[in-house]
Design a protein around this motif. Structure first.
Motif, PDB file in Angstrom:
ATOM      1  N   CYS A 255       0.827  -1.210   0.000  1.00  0.00           N
ATOM      2  CA  CYS A 255       0.000   0.000   0.000  1.00  0.00           C
ATOM      3  C   CYS A 255       0.861   1.261   0.000  1.00  0.00           C
ATOM      4  CB  CYS A 255      -0.920  -0.018   1.219  1.00  0.00           C
ATOM      5  SG  CYS A 255      -2.052   1.373   1.333  1.00  0.00           S
ATOM      6  N   MET A 256       1.912   1.269   0.801  1.00  0.00           N
ATOM      7  CA  MET A 256       2.806   2.433   0.841  1.00  0.00           C
ATOM      8  C   MET A 256       3.503   2.644  -0.494  1.00  0.00           C
ATOM      9  SD  MET A 256       4.493   2.043   4.629  1.00  0.00           S
ATOM     10  CE  MET A 256       3.471   2.054   6.086  1.00  0.00           C
ATOM     11  N   GLY A 257       3.888   1.547  -1.136  1.00  0.00           N
ATOM     12  CA  GLY A 257       4.495   1.665  -2.459  1.00  0.00           C
ATOM     13  C   GLY A 257       3.530   2.246  -3.466  1.00  0.00           C
ATOM     14  N   ALA A 258       2.261   1.821  -3.406  1.00  0.00           N
ATOM     15  CA  ALA A 258       1.244   2.327  -4.329  1.00  0.00           C
ATOM     16  C   ALA A 258       0.989   3.817  -4.107  1.00  0.00           C
ATOM     17  CB  ALA A 258      -0.051   1.532  -4.155  1.00  0.00           C
ATOM     18  N   ILE A 259       0.935   4.226  -2.843  1.00  0.00           N
ATOM     19  CA  ILE A 259       0.707   5.643  -2.540  1.00  0.00           C
ATOM     20  C   ILE A 259       1.883   6.491  -3.023  1.00  0.00           C
ATOM     21  CG2 ILE A 259       0.561   7.300  -0.641  1.00  0.00           C
ATOM     22  CD1 ILE A 259      -1.183   5.277   0.852  1.00  0.00           C
ATOM     23  N   ALA A 260       3.093   5.987  -2.837  1.00  0.00           N
ATOM     24  CA  ALA A 260       4.278   6.719  -3.297  1.00  0.00           C
ATOM     25  C   ALA A 260       4.235   6.896  -4.809  1.00  0.00           C
ATOM     26  CB  ALA A 260       5.544   5.963  -2.887  1.00  0.00           C
ATOM     27  N   GLU A 261       3.827   5.863  -5.542  1.00  0.00           N
ATOM     28  CA  GLU A 261       3.758   5.953  -7.001  1.00  0.00           C
ATOM     29  C   GLU A 261       2.637   6.882  -7.436  1.00  0.00           C
ATOM     30  OE1 GLU A 261       5.283   5.204 -10.757  1.00  0.00           O
ATOM     31  OE2 GLU A 261       6.071   4.694  -8.766  1.00  0.00           O
ATOM     32  N   ALA A 262       1.519   6.866  -6.715  1.00  0.00           N
ATOM     33  CA  ALA A 262       0.418   7.773  -7.032  1.00  0.00           C
ATOM     34  C   ALA A 262       0.865   9.224  -6.897  1.00  0.00           C
ATOM     35  CB  ALA A 262      -0.770   7.492  -6.104  1.00  0.00           C
ATOM     36  N   ARG A 263       1.669   9.486  -5.872  1.00  0.00           N
ATOM     37  CA  ARG A 263       2.178  10.846  -5.668  1.00  0.00           C
ATOM     38  C   ARG A 263       3.031  11.278  -6.857  1.00  0.00           C
ATOM     39  NH1 ARG A 263       4.624   9.898  -1.178  1.00  0.00           N
ATOM     40  NH2 ARG A 263       2.752  10.238   0.075  1.00  0.00           N
ATOM     41  N   ILE A 264       3.885  10.374  -7.344  1.00  0.00           N
ATOM     42  CA  ILE A 264       4.737  10.680  -8.499  1.00  0.00           C
ATOM     43  C   ILE A 264       3.890  10.941  -9.747  1.00  0.00           C
ATOM     44  CG2 ILE A 264       6.431   9.671 -10.096  1.00  0.00           C
ATOM     45  CD1 ILE A 264       7.652   8.235  -7.680  1.00  0.00           C
ATOM     46  N   MET A 265       2.790  10.191  -9.878  1.00  0.00           N
ATOM     47  CA  MET A 265       1.924  10.331 -11.057  1.00  0.00           C
ATOM     48  C   MET A 265       0.948  11.502 -10.935  1.00  0.00           C
ATOM     49  SD  MET A 265       1.068   6.287 -11.781  1.00  0.00           S
ATOM     50  CE  MET A 265       0.152   6.636 -13.294  1.00  0.00           C
ATOM     51  N   GLY A 266       0.982  12.207  -9.807  1.00  0.00           N
ATOM     52  CA  GLY A 266       0.106  13.357  -9.625  1.00  0.00           C
ATOM     53  C   GLY A 266      -1.322  12.989  -9.277  1.00  0.00           C
ATOM     54  N   ILE A 267      -1.520  11.790  -8.744  1.00  0.00           N
ATOM     55  CA  ILE A 267      -2.855  11.328  -8.361  1.00  0.00           C
ATOM     56  C   ILE A 267      -3.040  11.567  -6.871  1.00  0.00           C
ATOM     57  CG2 ILE A 267      -4.396   9.333  -8.209  1.00  0.00           C
ATOM     58  CD1 ILE A 267      -2.765   8.124 -10.560  1.00  0.00           C
ATOM     59  N   LYS A 268      -4.077  12.290  -6.507  1.00  0.00           N
ATOM     60  CA  LYS A 268      -4.304  12.643  -5.108  1.00  0.00           C
ATOM     61  C   LYS A 268      -4.993  11.502  -4.368  1.00  0.00           C
ATOM     62  CE  LYS A 268      -4.758  17.605  -6.072  1.00  0.00           C
ATOM     63  NZ  LYS A 268      -5.662  18.785  -5.993  1.00  0.00           N
ATOM     64  N   VAL A 269      -4.379  11.114  -3.237  1.00  0.00           N
ATOM     65  CA  VAL A 269      -4.948  10.086  -2.359  1.00  0.00           C
ATOM     66  C   VAL A 269      -5.343  10.763  -1.049  1.00  0.00           C
ATOM     67  CG1 VAL A 269      -4.498   7.926  -1.110  1.00  0.00           C
ATOM     68  CG2 VAL A 269      -3.471   8.305  -3.368  1.00  0.00           C
ATOM     69  N   PRO A 270      -6.641  10.722  -0.652  1.00  0.00           N
ATOM     70  CA  PRO A 270      -7.708   9.878  -1.193  1.00  0.00           C
ATOM     71  C   PRO A 270      -8.694  10.621  -2.083  1.00  0.00           C
ATOM     72  CG  PRO A 270      -8.364  10.660   0.951  1.00  0.00           C
ATOM     73  CD  PRO A 270      -7.023  11.301   0.657  1.00  0.00           C
ATOM     74  N   GLU A 271      -8.423  11.899  -2.393  1.00  0.00           N
ATOM     75  CA  GLU A 271      -9.421  12.686  -3.123  1.00  0.00           C
ATOM     76  C   GLU A 271      -9.786  12.053  -4.469  1.00  0.00           C
ATOM     77  OE1 GLU A 271      -7.126  15.416  -0.407  1.00  0.00           O
ATOM     78  OE2 GLU A 271      -6.643  13.823  -1.845  1.00  0.00           O
ATOM     79  N   GLU A 272      -8.774  11.556  -5.192  1.00  0.00           N
ATOM     80  CA  GLU A 272      -9.025  10.953  -6.499  1.00  0.00           C
ATOM     81  C   GLU A 272      -8.981   9.425  -6.464  1.00  0.00           C
ATOM     82  OE1 GLU A 272      -7.224  14.197  -9.587  1.00  0.00           O
ATOM     83  OE2 GLU A 272      -5.762  13.009  -8.476  1.00  0.00           O
ATOM     84  N   LEU A 273      -8.262   8.886  -5.498  1.00  0.00           N
ATOM     85  CA  LEU A 273      -8.076   7.439  -5.432  1.00  0.00           C
ATOM     86  C   LEU A 273      -7.927   7.000  -3.983  1.00  0.00           C
ATOM     87  CD1 LEU A 273      -7.485   4.741  -6.978  1.00  0.00           C
ATOM     88  CD2 LEU A 273      -5.055   5.354  -6.835  1.00  0.00           C
ATOM     89  N   SER A 274      -8.788   6.084  -3.554  1.00  0.00           N
ATOM     90  CA  SER A 274      -8.666   5.494  -2.216  1.00  0.00           C
ATOM     91  C   SER A 274      -7.789   4.248  -2.296  1.00  0.00           C
ATOM     92  CB  SER A 274     -10.048   5.116  -1.668  1.00  0.00           C
ATOM     93  OG  SER A 274     -10.810   6.267  -1.358  1.00  0.00           O
ATOM     94  N   ILE A 275      -6.928   4.067  -1.299  1.00  0.00           N
ATOM     95  CA  ILE A 275      -6.046   2.897  -1.270  1.00  0.00           C
ATOM     96  C   ILE A 275      -6.052   2.325   0.139  1.00  0.00           C
ATOM     97  CG2 ILE A 275      -3.727   2.010  -1.734  1.00  0.00           C
ATOM     98  CD1 ILE A 275      -3.190   4.337  -3.538  1.00  0.00           C
ATOM     99  N   THR A 276      -6.205   1.007   0.240  1.00  0.00           N
ATOM    100  CA  THR A 276      -6.224   0.354   1.550  1.00  0.00           C
ATOM    101  C   THR A 276      -5.070  -0.631   1.681  1.00  0.00           C
ATOM    102  OG1 THR A 276      -7.610  -1.538   0.891  1.00  0.00           O
ATOM    103  CG2 THR A 276      -8.746   0.479   1.556  1.00  0.00           C
ATOM    104  N   GLY A 277      -4.706  -0.915   2.941  1.00  0.00           N
ATOM    105  CA  GLY A 277      -3.653  -1.884   3.232  1.00  0.00           C
ATOM    106  C   GLY A 277      -4.182  -3.047   4.049  1.00  0.00           C
TER     107      GLY A 277
END
Length: 339
Positions: A255-277
């Motif tokens: 989950c932390m890896g996915a959030i880190a990649e979302a940040r690089i791609m400019g995807i806001k978590v959780p406003e645009e994408l929710s991610i759970t662990g």
């Protein structure tokens, strides 16, 4: 004692001014020895550099007071926490812990089991409820007491301590459904020989179906339980059509890896994408954003497993099937589905 000779128990007793029996008791059951005697023996041991001959003790008593624990990996912080609790509790009970890992390789797990038994462990702790027939054959032929820890999923007759991964998957599904998510993807581990990955997927898919939400195999991404696995999985998920509004990760590390990649791609978590662990490791609460995850009481599993395997070895009563409670921890990595 000559300088080139290894110190013996009688040397410790002579230096401490006590009998060999008293010196032996001070080293074996210190809580049953008078404080003054214990202090004298401890000082003599320290001065002489005395180390007990474990092989000789085991030969004389026919006991090693050692417990083996075989984990699938040590890369998961949740397992590390359990090992710590397991070691501390076994030490309190007068036992020594020997650990090994097989990295989800059934052949290597069999080797680990054989090695532990050959080294005289009095009991074994295995992670998971699904093991090869060869492992069970070795355990049965050696008469080595064992307990399955961590999971309860799957029908089996053996002693175990753990929780249901399927239940955890259902908890996450219900949470995402309550937030209005319908386009969901999963970054799970490789399901082969991996009960965590398999049953968490089963729970998630089954609960979503009850709300008429399908999670087809094409939206389940198999990646290692690592930061890079989470990063790679996120990139794959974002190429899906329609794009998921929520991603379920099989572990907090993923989950932390996915959030880190979302940040690089400019995807806001959780406003645009929710991610759970899943696991609720220590870092989950301080991650940015903090993770919505399933809390697994790793320390309790370790302590209960230690208590039960020692009770099994020593012939005392214990819970044959002990369930530890898990719970969903809702934090900042999930939010209502965006319009």
């Amino acid at each position: 004692m000559k300088n080139n000779q290894k110190p013996k128990l009688k040397d410790v007793a002579e230096l401490a001014g006590v009998s060999i029996g008293s010196a032996s008791r001070a080293l074996s059951v210190p809580h049953l020895v008078k404080p003054v005697t214990l202090e004298k023996v401890s000082a003599a041991v320290l001065k002489l550099g005395y180390v007990r001959d474990g092989a000789a003790r085991a030969l004389a008593s026919r006991r090693t007071h050692s417990i083996g624990a075989i984990f699938p990996t040590f890369n998961n912080p949740a397992f590390a926490e359990a090992v710590q609790a397991l070691q501390q509790r076994l030490s309190e009970l007068g036992y020594h812990l020997i650990i090994s890992s097989h990295e989800y390789d059934q052949g290597q797990e069999l080797i680990c089991v054989r090695n532990m038994i050959e080294r005289g462990v009095e009991g074994l702790l295995l992670v998971g409820t699904e093991h090869s027939q060869s492992v069970h054959d070795v355990l049965n032929s050696s008469k080595c007491p064992f307990i399955l820890m961590w999971f309860l999923d799957g029908a089996h007759p053996h002693h175990c301590v753990g929780f249901s991964n399927e239940e955890g998957g259902r908890m996450i599904a219900r949470h995402l459904i309550s937030l209005g998510h319908k386009h969901i993807a999963m970054i799970g581990g490789v399901a082969a020989y991996n009960e965590r990955a398999h049953y968490r997927r089963v729970g998630l898919v089954g609960e979503l179906l009850q709300s008429s939400i399908e999670l087809p195999g094409s939206r389940i991404i198999e990646q290692p339980f690592t930061l890079e696995g989470g990063r790679a999985g996120l990139r794959i998920a974002m190429e899906m059509t329609p794009r998921p509004t929520a991603i379920v990760c099989s572990t907090d590390v993923t989950c932390m890896g996915a959030i880190a990649e979302a940040r690089i791609m400019g995807i806001k978590v959780p406003e645009e994408l929710s991610i759970t662990g899943f696991d609720d490791i220590d870092f989950a609460a301080v991650s940015v954003p903090a993770l919505t995850t399933v809390n697994v009481p790793s320390s309790k599993i370790g302590i209960s497993s230690a208590n039960n395997i020692v009770s099994l070895i020593e012939g005392r009563p214990f819970a044959r099937r002990e369930r530890v409670q898990i719970e969903l921890i809702v934090r900042q990595s999930t939010a209502a589905c965006p319009d």
